[in-house]
Scaffold this motif. Sequence first.
Motif, mmCIF file in Angstrom:
data_model
loop_
_atom_site.group_PDB
_atom_site.id
_atom_site.type_symbol
_atom_site.label_atom_id
_atom_site.label_comp_id
_atom_site.label_asym_id
_atom_site.label_seq_id
_atom_site.Cartn_x
_atom_site.Cartn_y
_atom_site.Cartn_z
ATOM 1 N N ALA A 113 0.875 -0.947 0.025
ATOM 2 C CA ALA A 113 -0.011 0.074 -0.202
ATOM 3 C C ALA A 113 1.126 1.028 -0.008
ATOM 4 C CB ALA A 113 -0.841 -0.046 1.395
ATOM 5 N N ARG A 114 1.908 1.332 0.800
ATOM 6 C CA ARG A 114 2.685 2.509 1.012
ATOM 7 C C ARG A 114 3.315 2.792 -0.372
ATOM 8 N NH1 ARG A 114 5.500 5.544 5.213
ATOM 9 N NH2 ARG A 114 7.438 6.658 4.086
ATOM 10 N N ALA A 115 3.939 1.725 -0.837
ATOM 11 C CA ALA A 115 4.700 1.970 -2.236
ATOM 12 C C ALA A 115 3.925 2.482 -3.356
ATOM 13 C CB ALA A 115 5.450 0.685 -2.728
ATOM 14 N N VAL A 116 2.538 2.012 -3.503
ATOM 15 C CA VAL A 116 1.868 2.343 -4.748
ATOM 16 C C VAL A 116 1.291 3.923 -4.353
ATOM 17 C CG1 VAL A 116 -0.552 1.268 -3.880
ATOM 18 C CG2 VAL A 116 0.184 1.635 -6.223
ATOM 19 N N TRP A 140 -3.785 0.924 -10.264
ATOM 20 C CA TRP A 140 -2.374 0.363 -10.636
ATOM 21 C C TRP A 140 -1.972 0.735 -11.692
ATOM 22 C CZ3 TRP A 140 0.472 -2.169 -7.287
ATOM 23 C CH2 TRP A 140 -0.213 -2.784 -5.970
ATOM 24 N N ALA A 141 -2.282 2.042 -12.154
ATOM 25 C CA ALA A 141 -1.929 2.818 -13.198
ATOM 26 C C ALA A 141 -2.235 3.978 -13.438
ATOM 27 C CB ALA A 141 -1.992 1.996 -14.779
ATOM 28 N N ARG A 142 -1.696 4.786 -14.237
ATOM 29 C CA ARG A 142 -2.226 6.290 -14.563
ATOM 30 C C ARG A 142 -2.175 6.366 -16.156
ATOM 31 N NH1 ARG A 142 -2.649 9.326 -9.654
ATOM 32 N NH2 ARG A 142 -3.037 11.262 -10.876
ATOM 33 N N HIS A 151 1.172 4.924 -17.285
ATOM 34 C CA HIS A 151 2.167 4.991 -16.678
ATOM 35 C C HIS A 151 1.978 3.869 -15.537
ATOM 36 C CE1 HIS A 151 3.931 8.490 -18.622
ATOM 37 N NE2 HIS A 151 2.550 8.914 -18.511
ATOM 38 N N PHE A 152 2.820 3.142 -15.218
ATOM 39 C CA PHE A 152 2.619 2.051 -14.252
ATOM 40 C C PHE A 152 3.880 2.267 -12.945
ATOM 41 C CE2 PHE A 152 1.047 0.590 -18.068
ATOM 42 C CZ PHE A 152 -0.244 -0.135 -17.908
ATOM 43 N N PRO A 153 3.274 1.632 -11.673
ATOM 44 C CA PRO A 153 4.272 1.719 -10.656
ATOM 45 C C PRO A 153 5.835 1.211 -10.925
ATOM 46 C CG PRO A 153 2.005 1.368 -9.847
ATOM 47 C CD PRO A 153 2.070 1.190 -11.341
ATOM 48 N N ARG A 154 6.841 1.668 -10.443
ATOM 49 C CA ARG A 154 8.025 1.069 -10.775
ATOM 50 C C ARG A 154 8.746 0.803 -9.229
ATOM 51 N NH1 ARG A 154 6.278 0.471 -14.957
ATOM 52 N NH2 ARG A 154 7.044 0.889 -17.036
ATOM 53 N N THR A 155 9.583 -0.315 -9.459
ATOM 54 C CA THR A 155 10.369 -0.647 -8.223
ATOM 55 C C THR A 155 11.595 -0.570 -8.759
ATOM 56 O OG1 THR A 155 8.637 -2.325 -7.358
ATOM 57 C CG2 THR A 155 10.781 -2.408 -6.579
ATOM 58 N N ASP A 156 12.601 0.170 -7.736
ATOM 59 C CA ASP A 156 14.006 0.228 -8.058
ATOM 60 C C ASP A 156 14.768 -0.624 -7.418
ATOM 61 O OD1 ASP A 156 13.615 2.843 -9.487
ATOM 62 O OD2 ASP A 156 13.539 3.765 -7.559
ATOM 63 N N PRO A 223 9.475 -0.259 0.858
ATOM 64 C CA PRO A 223 8.607 0.763 0.768
ATOM 65 C C PRO A 223 9.226 2.233 0.900
ATOM 66 C CG PRO A 223 7.696 -0.299 2.612
ATOM 67 C CD PRO A 223 8.959 -1.047 2.299
ATOM 68 N N PHE A 224 10.229 2.523 0.867
ATOM 69 C CA PHE A 224 10.875 3.792 1.201
ATOM 70 C C PHE A 224 11.617 4.380 0.230
ATOM 71 C CE2 PHE A 224 10.202 1.292 5.151
ATOM 72 C CZ PHE A 224 8.967 1.997 5.879
ATOM 73 N N PRO A 225 10.977 4.700 -0.991
ATOM 74 C CA PRO A 225 9.825 4.664 -1.369
ATOM 75 C C PRO A 225 9.125 3.485 -1.974
ATOM 76 C CG PRO A 225 10.692 6.426 -2.922
ATOM 77 C CD PRO A 225 11.507 5.686 -2.103
ATOM 78 N N SER A 226 10.104 2.889 -2.921
ATOM 79 C CA SER A 226 9.698 1.501 -3.662
ATOM 80 C C SER A 226 10.827 1.081 -4.344
ATOM 81 C CB SER A 226 8.485 2.050 -4.684
ATOM 82 O OG SER A 226 8.189 0.686 -5.206
ATOM 83 N N GLN A 227 11.716 0.213 -3.477
ATOM 84 C CA GLN A 227 12.795 -0.645 -3.744
ATOM 85 C C GLN A 227 12.614 -2.170 -3.811
ATOM 86 O OE1 GLN A 227 15.592 1.311 -1.176
ATOM 87 N NE2 GLN A 227 15.232 3.298 -2.281
ATOM 88 N N LEU A 228 13.397 -2.763 -4.417
ATOM 89 C CA LEU A 228 13.574 -4.240 -4.246
ATOM 90 C C LEU A 228 15.036 -4.352 -3.697
ATOM 91 C CD1 LEU A 228 12.387 -7.151 -4.232
ATOM 92 C CD2 LEU A 228 13.299 -7.179 -6.325
#
Length: 289
Positions: A113-116, A140-142, A151-156, A223-228
């Motif tokens: 939730a936090r990441a998205v 789950w997109a914009r 545009h879709f959420p990304r994970t770094d 999720p700070f902000p969105s990493q793997l």
Amino acid sequence: MIAPGFTGGKLDRADRLRQDPAAVAAAMGDWRARLLLLGPGYEPQVTDDGRLAWTTLADADPQADLVLLGLDQGRPRFAQITNAAGGAPFRSPRLLGALGELVHGEAATYAQARAVLDWHARHRFCAACGSPTAVIRAGWARKCPNCAVEHFPRTDPVVIMIAEYAGRALLGRQGSWPPGRFSALAGFVEPGESIEEAVAREIHEEAGLRVRDVRYVASQPWPFPSQLMIACVAAAEDDALTLDETEIAEAIWVPRDQVRAVLAGGEGPFLPPPAYAIAHTLLSEWAVA
């Protein structure tokens, strides 16, 4: 192996529903649907038994969009997208305390939730033409109404690793951390780079070491902000350190017995990373190898 923090989520993410407006509307109209309770800065509300707190969709802002997080045994679970710009502020002590209270699996739902939600806050405008974008696909997109780009959420991807030499692990400390707090080294994977290459580059850049035999241990959403976070161990060719002091304020080599003692709650030359951080999992695995 100890399960890394922010893993073990139980929600069915229900991707099959995201492109079906009727199904999403039915989920929103389900009397069992629940909304995740989050405070300022996306701080979770935690119940006495270590679980996330939820409320009914009646408490949602009627002007706000919702993200369908998924289904809990068929029961829809949502989070509310705020209209605030810029994403969440820095992690507060209150947030970090709440993370330590969550039982296994609950933090995975919170991380999702936090990441998205943070992604929505940071990506309100089209990267192609600059126009305001609209929420689609159940959050789950914009999509840009001007140029139609989606545009879709990304994970770094981030490598987090320890170099080992002669039965000792290299740990580092950033200058902003509390005195005595040490952890594994870490850095973003750069474009056109493998995980192994990123591990070797980051260790050399931050500590001046050449390493080989990189091996994967585990991964964790962060999720700070969105990493793997991708945890690895690498063998160092020697133990002579040359620190990049803009990244690392201090580094130490720690033998296995001292790592085991610290992780067990005993005294040692460093304060361990929190249990929900994959650095804790990484050190735990290395200490018993």
